[in-house]
Design an enzyme around this catalytic site. Structure first.
Site, PDB file in Angstrom:
ATOM      1  CB  SER A 207       8.080 -11.073  -4.442  1.00  0.00           C
ATOM      2  OG  SER A 207       8.193 -11.402  -3.411  1.00  0.00           O
ATOM      3  CB  SER A 208       3.449 -13.054  -2.850  1.00  0.00           C
ATOM      4  OG  SER A 208       2.721 -11.683  -2.968  1.00  0.00           O
TER       5      SER A 208
ATOM      6  CE1 TYR B 167      -3.777  -4.255   4.051  1.00  0.00           C
ATOM      7  CE2 TYR B 167      -5.022  -5.960   5.119  1.00  0.00           C
ATOM      8  CZ  TYR B 167      -4.598  -5.010   4.036  1.00  0.00           C
ATOM      9  OH  TYR B 167      -5.250  -5.629   2.707  1.00  0.00           O
TER      10      TYR B 167
ATOM     11  CG  ASP C  61      -0.917  -7.613  -4.719  1.00  0.00           C
ATOM     12  OD1 ASP C  61      -1.095  -6.618  -4.869  1.00  0.00           O
ATOM     13  OD2 ASP C  61      -0.112  -7.854  -3.650  1.00  0.00           O
TER      14      ASP C  61
ATOM     15  CB  ALA D 122      10.475  -3.941  -1.893  1.00  0.00           C
ATOM     16  N   GLY D 123       7.089  -4.426  -1.488  1.00  0.00           N
ATOM     17  CA  GLY D 123       5.821  -4.003  -1.769  1.00  0.00           C
ATOM     18  C   GLY D 123       5.754  -4.072  -3.361  1.00  0.00           C
ATOM     19  CG  LEU D 124       8.282  -3.623  -5.781  1.00  0.00           C
ATOM     20  CD1 LEU D 124       9.683  -3.526  -6.453  1.00  0.00           C
ATOM     21  CD2 LEU D 124       7.503  -2.368  -6.381  1.00  0.00           C
TER      22      LEU D 124
ATOM     23  CD  GLU E 219      -0.459 -13.429  -1.206  1.00  0.00           C
ATOM     24  OE1 GLU E 219      -0.145 -13.693  -2.320  1.00  0.00           O
ATOM     25  OE2 GLU E 219       0.145 -12.438  -0.625  1.00  0.00           O
TER      26      GLU E 219
ATOM     27  CD  GLU F 114      -1.512   1.923  -2.035  1.00  0.00           C
ATOM     28  OE1 GLU F 114      -1.711   0.778  -2.457  1.00  0.00           O
ATOM     29  OE2 GLU F 114      -0.673   2.659  -2.916  1.00  0.00           O
TER      30      GLU F 114
END
Ligand code: ADP
Ligand code: MG
Length: 386
Positions: free
Chosen positions: A131-132, A228, A176, A127-129, A164, A37
Protein backbone atom coordinates in the site's frame (compact mmCIF):
# COMPACT_ATOMS: atom_id res chain seq x y z
CA UNK A 1 -15.69 -1.56 -5.11
CA UNK A 2 -15.49 -0.95 -8.84
CA UNK A 3 -12.97 1.46 -10.27
CA UNK A 4 -15.58 4.13 -10.91
CA UNK A 5 -16.82 3.85 -7.32
CA UNK A 6 -13.24 4.30 -6.08
CA UNK A 7 -12.79 7.38 -8.27
CA UNK A 8 -16.07 8.81 -6.99
CA UNK A 9 -15.02 8.12 -3.38
CA UNK A 10 -11.73 9.97 -3.89
CA UNK A 11 -13.54 12.95 -5.44
CA UNK A 12 -16.21 13.14 -2.75
CA UNK A 13 -13.60 12.74 0.00
CA UNK A 14 -11.67 15.62 -1.55
CA UNK A 15 -14.79 17.80 -1.77
CA UNK A 16 -15.86 17.04 1.79
CA UNK A 17 -12.36 17.84 3.11
CA UNK A 18 -11.35 20.84 1.03
CA UNK A 19 -14.71 22.25 -0.13
CA UNK A 20 -14.08 22.37 -3.87
CA UNK A 21 -13.71 19.99 -6.82
CA UNK A 22 -10.31 18.37 -7.55
CA UNK A 23 -8.56 18.89 -10.87
CA UNK A 24 -8.15 15.16 -11.43
CA UNK A 25 -7.78 11.68 -10.01
CA UNK A 26 -4.68 9.52 -10.44
CA UNK A 27 -4.25 5.96 -9.20
CA UNK A 28 -1.52 3.38 -8.68
CA UNK A 29 -1.70 -0.31 -7.75
CA UNK A 30 -0.31 -2.41 -4.94
CA UNK A 31 1.84 -5.38 -5.91
CA UNK A 32 2.58 -8.96 -5.02
CA UNK A 33 5.86 -10.71 -5.61
CA UNK A 34 5.46 -13.93 -7.63
CA UNK A 35 9.02 -15.08 -6.91
CA UNK A 36 12.40 -13.60 -5.92
CA UNK A 37 12.49 -12.90 -2.19
CA UNK A 38 15.35 -11.11 -0.39
CA UNK A 39 17.11 -10.90 -3.74
CA UNK A 40 16.54 -7.18 -4.35
CA UNK A 41 19.12 -5.87 -1.87
CA UNK A 42 21.56 -8.49 -3.17
CA UNK A 43 21.41 -6.83 -6.61
CA UNK A 44 19.46 -9.81 -7.93
CA UNK A 45 16.18 -10.55 -9.70
CA UNK A 46 12.54 -10.17 -8.68
CA UNK A 47 9.27 -10.93 -10.47
CA UNK A 48 6.41 -8.91 -8.96
CA UNK A 49 3.08 -8.02 -10.53
CA UNK A 50 0.90 -4.97 -10.00
CA UNK A 51 -2.49 -6.06 -8.64
CA UNK A 52 -6.07 -4.94 -9.15
CA UNK A 53 -6.13 -3.11 -5.82
CA UNK A 54 -5.32 0.59 -6.14
CA UNK A 55 -4.84 3.83 -4.27
CA UNK A 56 -6.67 6.81 -5.80
CA UNK A 57 -5.37 10.35 -5.35
CA UNK A 58 -7.74 13.27 -6.03
CA UNK A 59 -5.48 16.30 -6.42
CA UNK A 60 -5.54 20.04 -7.20
CA UNK A 61 -2.71 22.53 -7.35
CA UNK A 62 -2.81 25.58 -5.11
CA UNK A 63 -1.55 29.04 -5.94
CA UNK A 64 0.55 29.20 -2.75
CA UNK A 65 3.12 26.78 -1.33
CA UNK A 66 0.86 25.12 1.25
CA UNK A 67 0.37 21.37 1.01
CA UNK A 68 -2.65 19.65 2.55
CA UNK A 69 -3.09 15.88 2.46
CA UNK A 70 -6.00 13.79 3.75
CA UNK A 71 -7.07 10.17 3.43
CA UNK A 72 -10.13 8.04 4.07
CA UNK A 73 -7.58 5.99 6.03
CA UNK A 74 -7.32 8.65 8.76
CA UNK A 75 -9.33 11.62 10.03
CA UNK A 76 -6.22 13.77 10.18
CA UNK A 77 -5.69 16.53 7.58
CA UNK A 78 -1.99 17.22 7.50
CA UNK A 79 -0.85 20.70 6.45
CA UNK A 80 2.72 21.81 5.83
CA UNK A 81 4.69 24.26 3.68
CA UNK A 82 6.37 22.66 0.67
CA UNK A 83 9.77 23.89 1.83
CA UNK A 84 9.27 22.44 5.33
CA UNK A 85 8.59 18.79 4.45
CA UNK A 86 12.08 17.55 5.28
CA UNK A 87 11.84 19.11 8.78
CA UNK A 88 8.26 17.99 9.34
CA UNK A 89 8.36 15.37 12.07
CA UNK A 90 4.68 14.89 12.96
CA UNK A 91 3.82 13.43 9.59
CA UNK A 92 2.93 9.77 10.29
CA UNK A 93 1.16 8.36 7.16
CA UNK A 94 1.44 11.75 5.49
CA UNK A 95 5.19 11.14 5.21
CA UNK A 96 4.52 8.94 2.18
CA UNK A 97 2.82 11.53 -0.07
CA UNK A 98 4.72 14.50 1.36
CA UNK A 99 7.94 12.56 0.95
CA UNK A 100 7.17 12.10 -2.73
CA UNK A 101 6.58 15.85 -3.19
CA UNK A 102 9.97 16.43 -1.56
CA UNK A 103 11.69 13.65 -3.55
CA UNK A 104 10.43 14.94 -6.90
CA UNK A 105 12.06 18.28 -6.14
CA UNK A 106 15.30 16.53 -5.13
CA UNK A 107 15.17 14.77 -8.50
CA UNK A 108 14.87 18.10 -10.30
CA UNK A 109 11.17 19.06 -10.49
CA UNK A 110 11.19 22.76 -11.41
CA UNK A 111 7.62 24.05 -11.08
CA UNK A 112 6.77 22.73 -7.63
CA UNK A 113 3.85 24.49 -5.96
CA UNK A 114 1.43 23.71 -3.15
CA UNK A 115 -1.41 21.24 -3.62
CA UNK A 116 -4.35 19.57 -1.90
CA UNK A 117 -4.67 15.79 -2.11
CA UNK A 118 -7.17 13.25 -0.83
CA UNK A 119 -6.47 9.49 -0.94
CA UNK A 120 -8.87 6.58 -1.09
CA UNK A 121 -7.60 3.03 -1.41
CA UNK A 122 -8.61 -0.62 -1.56
CA UNK A 123 -5.07 -1.94 -1.12
CA UNK A 124 -4.92 -3.82 2.20
CA UNK A 125 -2.46 -2.03 4.48
CA UNK A 126 0.42 -3.96 6.02
CA UNK A 127 -0.43 -7.26 4.28
CA UNK A 128 2.71 -7.18 2.19
CA UNK A 129 0.87 -5.85 -0.87
CA UNK A 130 2.68 -2.52 -0.79
CA UNK A 131 0.00 0.00 0.00
CA UNK A 132 3.00 2.28 0.54
CA UNK A 133 4.15 2.08 -3.09
CA UNK A 134 0.54 2.56 -4.22
CA UNK A 135 0.14 5.84 -2.35
CA UNK A 136 3.61 7.02 -3.44
CA UNK A 137 3.11 6.22 -7.11
CA UNK A 138 -0.40 7.73 -7.21
CA UNK A 139 0.80 11.11 -5.95
CA UNK A 140 4.03 10.94 -7.97
CA UNK A 141 1.96 10.54 -11.15
CA UNK A 142 -0.37 13.38 -10.16
CA UNK A 143 2.41 15.83 -9.33
CA UNK A 144 4.42 14.85 -12.39
CA UNK A 145 1.53 15.98 -14.55
CA UNK A 146 0.39 18.99 -12.52
CA UNK A 147 3.93 20.33 -12.09
CA UNK A 148 4.73 19.58 -15.76
CA UNK A 149 7.82 17.66 -14.70
CA UNK A 150 7.80 15.12 -17.56
CA UNK A 151 9.70 12.52 -15.57
CA UNK A 152 9.60 8.98 -16.94
CA UNK A 153 8.19 6.08 -14.95
CA UNK A 154 11.56 4.95 -13.71
CA UNK A 155 12.25 8.35 -12.13
CA UNK A 156 8.76 8.41 -10.60
CA UNK A 157 9.45 4.98 -9.09
CA UNK A 158 12.72 6.23 -7.64
CA UNK A 159 10.90 9.26 -6.19
CA UNK A 160 8.72 6.81 -4.25
CA UNK A 161 11.75 4.91 -3.01
CA UNK A 162 13.57 8.12 -2.05
CA UNK A 163 10.49 9.29 -0.12
CA UNK A 164 10.27 5.98 1.71
CA UNK A 165 14.01 5.84 2.47
CA UNK A 166 14.60 9.49 3.38
CA UNK A 167 11.32 10.91 4.73
CA UNK A 168 9.50 7.83 6.08
CA UNK A 169 12.77 6.16 7.11
CA UNK A 170 12.19 2.66 5.72
CA UNK A 171 15.27 1.16 3.99
CA UNK A 172 13.35 -0.51 1.15
CA UNK A 173 14.46 -1.35 -2.40
CA UNK A 174 12.98 -0.29 -5.74
CA UNK A 175 10.86 -3.41 -6.38
CA UNK A 176 7.52 -2.16 -5.05
CA UNK A 177 7.50 1.17 -6.84
CA UNK A 178 8.75 -0.41 -10.09
CA UNK A 179 5.85 -2.87 -10.06
CA UNK A 180 3.37 -0.10 -9.27
CA UNK A 181 4.68 2.14 -12.07
CA UNK A 182 5.29 -0.49 -14.79
CA UNK A 183 2.42 -2.94 -14.16
CA UNK A 184 0.34 -4.27 -17.08
CA UNK A 185 -2.75 -6.47 -17.25
CA UNK A 186 -1.73 -10.15 -17.24
CA UNK A 187 1.98 -9.29 -17.04
CA UNK A 188 4.62 -9.63 -14.35
CA UNK A 189 7.57 -7.23 -14.13
CA UNK A 190 10.92 -8.99 -14.39
CA UNK A 191 13.25 -6.56 -12.67
CA UNK A 192 17.02 -6.72 -12.56
CA UNK A 193 17.80 -4.89 -9.32
CA UNK A 194 21.38 -4.23 -10.43
CA UNK A 195 20.71 -2.57 -13.80
CA UNK A 196 17.09 -1.57 -12.97
CA UNK A 197 16.10 -2.97 -16.36
CA UNK A 198 12.40 -3.92 -16.25
CA UNK A 199 10.89 -6.38 -18.73
CA UNK A 200 7.25 -7.43 -18.97
CA UNK A 201 6.53 -11.15 -18.87
CA UNK A 202 3.16 -12.57 -19.87
CA UNK A 203 1.54 -14.56 -17.06
CA UNK A 204 -1.29 -16.24 -19.00
CA UNK A 205 -3.24 -17.03 -15.82
CA UNK A 206 -6.63 -16.26 -17.33
CA UNK A 207 -5.97 -18.26 -20.49
CA UNK A 208 -5.03 -21.26 -18.35
CA UNK A 209 -8.03 -20.80 -16.02
CA UNK A 210 -5.76 -20.06 -13.10
CA UNK A 211 -6.32 -17.71 -10.19
CA UNK A 212 -3.66 -16.16 -7.99
CA UNK A 213 -4.81 -16.27 -4.37
CA UNK A 214 -3.48 -14.10 -1.58
CA UNK A 215 -3.66 -15.80 1.80
CA UNK A 216 -3.09 -13.02 4.30
CA UNK A 217 -2.27 -14.76 7.57
CA UNK A 218 -2.80 -11.52 9.53
CA UNK A 219 0.33 -12.39 11.47
CA UNK A 220 1.98 -9.04 12.05
CA UNK A 221 5.56 -9.03 10.83
CA UNK A 222 6.96 -10.35 14.11
CA UNK A 223 10.63 -9.53 14.77
CA UNK A 224 10.70 -8.00 11.32
CA UNK A 225 13.19 -5.28 12.14
CA UNK A 226 15.80 -7.46 13.79
CA UNK A 227 15.22 -10.39 11.44
CA UNK A 228 15.40 -8.33 8.27
CA UNK A 229 18.56 -6.51 9.32
CA UNK A 230 20.17 -9.78 10.45
CA UNK A 231 19.46 -11.39 7.06
CA UNK A 232 20.88 -8.40 5.21
CA UNK A 233 24.00 -8.54 7.36
CA UNK A 234 24.43 -12.27 6.72
CA UNK A 235 24.19 -11.64 2.97
CA UNK A 236 26.81 -8.89 3.16
CA UNK A 237 29.10 -11.11 5.20
CA UNK A 238 28.63 -13.97 2.73
CA UNK A 239 29.46 -11.74 -0.24
CA UNK A 240 32.55 -10.36 1.51
CA UNK A 241 33.86 -13.82 2.45
CA UNK A 242 33.22 -15.07 -1.07
CA UNK A 243 34.99 -11.96 -2.37
CA UNK A 244 32.19 -10.70 -4.60
CA UNK A 245 30.52 -7.28 -4.65
CA UNK A 246 27.09 -8.84 -4.12
CA UNK A 247 25.55 -12.31 -3.97
CA UNK A 248 24.15 -11.62 -7.44
CA UNK A 249 27.62 -12.46 -8.79
CA UNK A 250 27.42 -16.07 -7.50
CA UNK A 251 25.72 -19.09 -9.07
CA UNK A 252 24.98 -22.54 -7.68
CA UNK A 253 28.30 -23.67 -9.20
CA UNK A 254 29.97 -21.54 -6.47
CA UNK A 255 28.16 -23.27 -3.59
CA UNK A 256 30.76 -26.03 -3.20
CA UNK A 257 33.41 -23.37 -2.59
CA UNK A 258 30.98 -21.53 -0.28
CA UNK A 259 30.78 -24.68 1.86
CA UNK A 260 34.51 -24.49 2.51
CA UNK A 261 34.55 -20.71 3.16
CA UNK A 262 31.36 -19.95 5.12
CA UNK A 263 30.01 -20.96 8.51
CA UNK A 264 26.91 -23.15 8.42
CA UNK A 265 24.32 -20.39 8.95
CA UNK A 266 25.87 -17.94 6.49
CA UNK A 267 26.10 -20.74 3.94
CA UNK A 268 22.37 -21.37 4.18
CA UNK A 269 21.57 -17.63 3.87
CA UNK A 270 23.80 -17.39 0.80
CA UNK A 271 22.36 -20.57 -0.68
CA UNK A 272 18.85 -19.13 -0.48
CA UNK A 273 19.78 -15.97 -2.35
CA UNK A 274 21.85 -17.76 -5.00
CA UNK A 275 19.21 -20.41 -5.71
CA UNK A 276 16.35 -17.88 -5.51
CA UNK A 277 17.95 -15.75 -8.22
CA UNK A 278 18.20 -18.85 -10.39
CA UNK A 279 14.57 -19.70 -9.67
CA UNK A 280 13.47 -16.25 -10.85
CA UNK A 281 15.35 -16.73 -14.13
CA UNK A 282 13.86 -20.21 -14.57
CA UNK A 283 10.36 -18.93 -13.79
CA UNK A 284 10.70 -16.27 -16.48
CA UNK A 285 11.93 -18.90 -18.96
CA UNK A 286 9.10 -21.28 -18.15
CA UNK A 287 6.42 -18.58 -18.35
CA UNK A 288 7.73 -17.64 -21.78
CA UNK A 289 8.25 -21.18 -23.11
CA UNK A 290 5.53 -23.34 -21.53
CA UNK A 291 3.20 -21.21 -19.43
CA UNK A 292 2.12 -20.69 -15.84
CA UNK A 293 1.20 -24.30 -15.11
CA UNK A 294 4.92 -25.10 -15.28
CA UNK A 295 6.05 -22.82 -12.42
CA UNK A 296 4.52 -24.64 -9.45
CA UNK A 297 7.65 -26.58 -8.49
CA UNK A 298 9.74 -23.42 -8.48
CA UNK A 299 7.24 -21.74 -6.15
CA UNK A 300 7.46 -24.73 -3.80
CA UNK A 301 11.27 -24.75 -3.89
CA UNK A 302 11.28 -21.03 -3.17
CA UNK A 303 9.10 -21.58 -0.11
CA UNK A 304 11.26 -24.44 1.21
CA UNK A 305 14.36 -22.33 0.73
CA UNK A 306 12.86 -19.44 2.72
CA UNK A 307 11.63 -21.83 5.41
CA UNK A 308 14.78 -23.95 5.82
CA UNK A 309 17.74 -21.93 4.52
CA UNK A 310 16.73 -18.31 5.05
CA UNK A 311 14.46 -19.09 8.04
CA UNK A 312 11.93 -16.29 7.52
CA UNK A 313 8.70 -18.29 7.42
CA UNK A 314 6.28 -18.84 10.31
CA UNK A 315 3.94 -21.77 11.07
CA UNK A 316 0.91 -19.94 9.66
CA UNK A 317 2.65 -19.41 6.30
CA UNK A 318 3.87 -23.02 6.14
CA UNK A 319 0.35 -24.23 6.91
CA UNK A 320 -1.20 -21.99 4.25
CA UNK A 321 1.25 -23.30 1.65
CA UNK A 322 0.84 -26.97 2.61
CA UNK A 323 -2.94 -26.90 2.72
CA UNK A 324 -3.26 -24.94 -0.53
CA UNK A 325 -1.13 -27.44 -2.40
CA UNK A 326 -2.79 -30.45 -0.78
CA UNK A 327 -6.13 -29.11 -2.04
CA UNK A 328 -5.11 -28.52 -5.62
CA UNK A 329 -2.90 -25.44 -5.93
CA UNK A 330 -0.23 -25.78 -8.62
CA UNK A 331 2.25 -24.03 -6.37
CA UNK A 332 2.32 -21.82 -3.29
CA UNK A 333 4.88 -19.84 -1.32
CA UNK A 334 5.18 -17.16 1.28
CA UNK A 335 5.64 -13.74 -0.31
CA UNK A 336 7.20 -10.55 1.00
CA UNK A 337 9.81 -10.07 3.67
CA UNK A 338 8.64 -12.92 5.90
CA UNK A 339 8.06 -13.39 9.64
CA UNK A 340 4.31 -13.11 8.92
CA UNK A 341 2.31 -11.44 6.17
CA UNK A 342 0.88 -13.32 3.21
CA UNK A 343 1.34 -16.44 1.13
CA UNK A 344 0.32 -16.78 -2.51
CA UNK A 345 -1.20 -19.83 -4.15
CA UNK A 346 -1.56 -20.35 -7.91
CA UNK A 347 -4.66 -22.46 -8.37
CA UNK A 348 -7.06 -23.74 -11.04
CA UNK A 349 -10.26 -21.69 -10.78
CA UNK A 350 -12.33 -24.79 -9.95
CA UNK A 351 -10.14 -25.46 -6.88
CA UNK A 352 -10.32 -21.97 -5.40
CA UNK A 353 -13.29 -22.46 -3.10
CA UNK A 354 -12.01 -25.83 -1.86
CA UNK A 355 -8.60 -24.32 -1.07
CA UNK A 356 -10.14 -21.30 0.62
CA UNK A 357 -12.38 -23.39 2.86
CA UNK A 358 -9.61 -25.87 3.67
CA UNK A 359 -7.13 -23.16 4.71
CA UNK A 360 -9.73 -21.44 6.88
CA UNK A 361 -10.67 -24.77 8.51
CA UNK A 362 -7.06 -25.75 9.19
CA UNK A 363 -6.25 -22.33 10.69
CA UNK A 364 -9.27 -22.67 12.97
CA UNK A 365 -8.22 -26.18 14.00
CA UNK A 366 -4.73 -24.96 14.89
CA UNK A 367 -6.04 -21.94 16.77
CA UNK A 368 -4.61 -19.37 14.33
CA UNK A 369 -6.35 -16.07 13.53
CA UNK A 370 -8.79 -16.25 10.61
CA UNK A 371 -6.86 -15.64 7.36
CA UNK A 372 -8.08 -13.20 4.74
CA UNK A 373 -8.11 -14.97 1.35
CA UNK A 374 -8.81 -13.25 -1.96
CA UNK A 375 -7.86 -13.50 -5.63
CA UNK A 376 -5.85 -10.84 -7.43
CA UNK A 377 -5.03 -10.31 -11.08
CA UNK A 378 -2.19 -8.47 -12.78
CA UNK A 379 -3.23 -4.89 -13.46
CA UNK A 380 -2.22 -1.65 -15.13
CA UNK A 381 0.40 0.51 -13.43
CA UNK A 382 -0.04 4.12 -12.31
CA UNK A 383 -2.38 6.19 -14.50
CA UNK A 384 -4.75 9.12 -14.61
CA UNK A 385 -8.37 8.07 -14.06
CA UNK A 386 -10.34 11.31 -14.18
P1 ADP B 1 2.62 -2.21 3.01
O1 ADP B 1 3.30 -1.33 2.01
O2 ADP B 1 3.09 -3.64 2.96
O3 ADP B 1 1.12 -2.14 2.95
P2 ADP B 1 3.96 -0.43 4.79
O4 ADP B 1 4.18 -0.43 6.25
O5 ADP B 1 5.13 -0.35 3.88
O6 ADP B 1 3.04 -1.69 4.46
O7 ADP B 1 3.05 0.82 4.41
C1 ADP B 1 1.81 1.01 5.08
C2 ADP B 1 1.68 2.46 5.50
O8 ADP B 1 1.49 3.30 4.33
C3 ADP B 1 0.45 2.72 6.32
O9 ADP B 1 0.69 2.42 7.68
C4 ADP B 1 0.23 4.21 6.09
O10 ADP B 1 1.12 4.98 6.86
C5 ADP B 1 0.62 4.37 4.63
N1 ADP B 1 -0.54 4.25 3.74
C6 ADP B 1 -0.79 3.27 2.86
N2 ADP B 1 -1.95 3.47 2.20
C7 ADP B 1 -2.45 4.62 2.67
C8 ADP B 1 -3.63 5.39 2.41
N3 ADP B 1 -4.54 5.00 1.51
N4 ADP B 1 -3.81 6.53 3.10
C9 ADP B 1 -2.91 6.92 4.00
N5 ADP B 1 -1.78 6.26 4.30
C10 ADP B 1 -1.55 5.12 3.65
MG1 MG C 1 5.45 -0.99 1.97
Amino acid sequence: MTTSANIAAAISGFEATFGYRPTGVWSAPGRVNLIGEHTDYNQGYVLPLAINRRTYAAVSLRSDSTVRVASSFSSQVHEVQLSEIANDTANDWAGYPLGVAWALQQLGAQNASGFDAFFDSDVPVGAGLSSSAAIECSIASALNELWNSNFDRQILASAGQLAENSIVGAPTGIMDQSASMFGKADKAIFLDCKTLEAQKVELGFEKENLELLIIDTRVAHRLVDGGYAERRAACELGAALMQVGSLRELSSADLARAETVLDEVTLRRVRHVVTENERVLKTVDLLRSIGPRAIGDLMMQSHSSMRDDFEISVDELDTAVDVAVRHGAIGARMTGGGFGGAAIALAPIDKVSEITLAVIAEFELLGYAKPNIFAVSAAEGARRDA
